[in-house]
Motif scaffolding. Structure first.
Motif: not given
Length: 153
Positions: A37-48, A50-58
């Protein structure tokens, strides 16, 4: 809806998959577990809320909220290589069985077919939808967006 018992908890499996598709799913999981497992970039999230959700699902969650669908959990992580530690192997969305929930579940089954694992938990009155294969989270999100668009028509 076509409902099939999934396990002893009373969860109903709504989507259909062949034995070969289940074998492929297990094989992909085993390969992922054993792969470096090699990290390329961090997971991107947004607040929905009070909950942090994946930016793509926002944007999808906003659209479902406007349609009157109450969601509980969601996660995507578009690529296991983007963030292998904080990553959901299978993108997923959980929503409660109220309002347009059954209509949305039917749309998902028609749109995603074997590409999604769709279950209903009568005891909790909620639907769980997840990508069926590892590495299909991006297409899962696109199909989820397409399905949310259809719900608003």
């Amino acid at each position: 809806m076509n409902q099939e018992r999934h396990d002893s908890s009373g969860e109903l499996l709504l989507s259909t998959h062949t034995p070969e598709q289940w074998r492929r799913r297990r094989q992909e999981l085993n390969e992922w577990i054993n792969r470096p497992k090699v990290r390329k970039e961090p997971k991107r999230t947004r607040l929905f809320g009070d909950t942090s959700v994946d930016e793509q699902l926002y944007p999808i969650l906003i659209q479902l909220q406007k349609a009157g669908l109450e969601t509980e959990f969601s996660c995507a992580g578009v690529s296991p290589l983007d963030e292998p530690v904080d990553h959901s192997l299978y993108a997923y969305l959980t929503f409660f069985a109220s309002g347009p929930a059954e209509k949305f579940a039917n749309i998902l089954m028609g749109t995603m077919r074997h590409r999604a694992l769709i279950t209903y938990e009568p005891a909790r009155q909620r639907y769980d939808v997840s990508s069926f294969f590892i590495g299909h989270n991006r297409s899962f999100c696109l199909l989820l967006q397409h399905s949310a668009d259809q719900l608003l028509i």
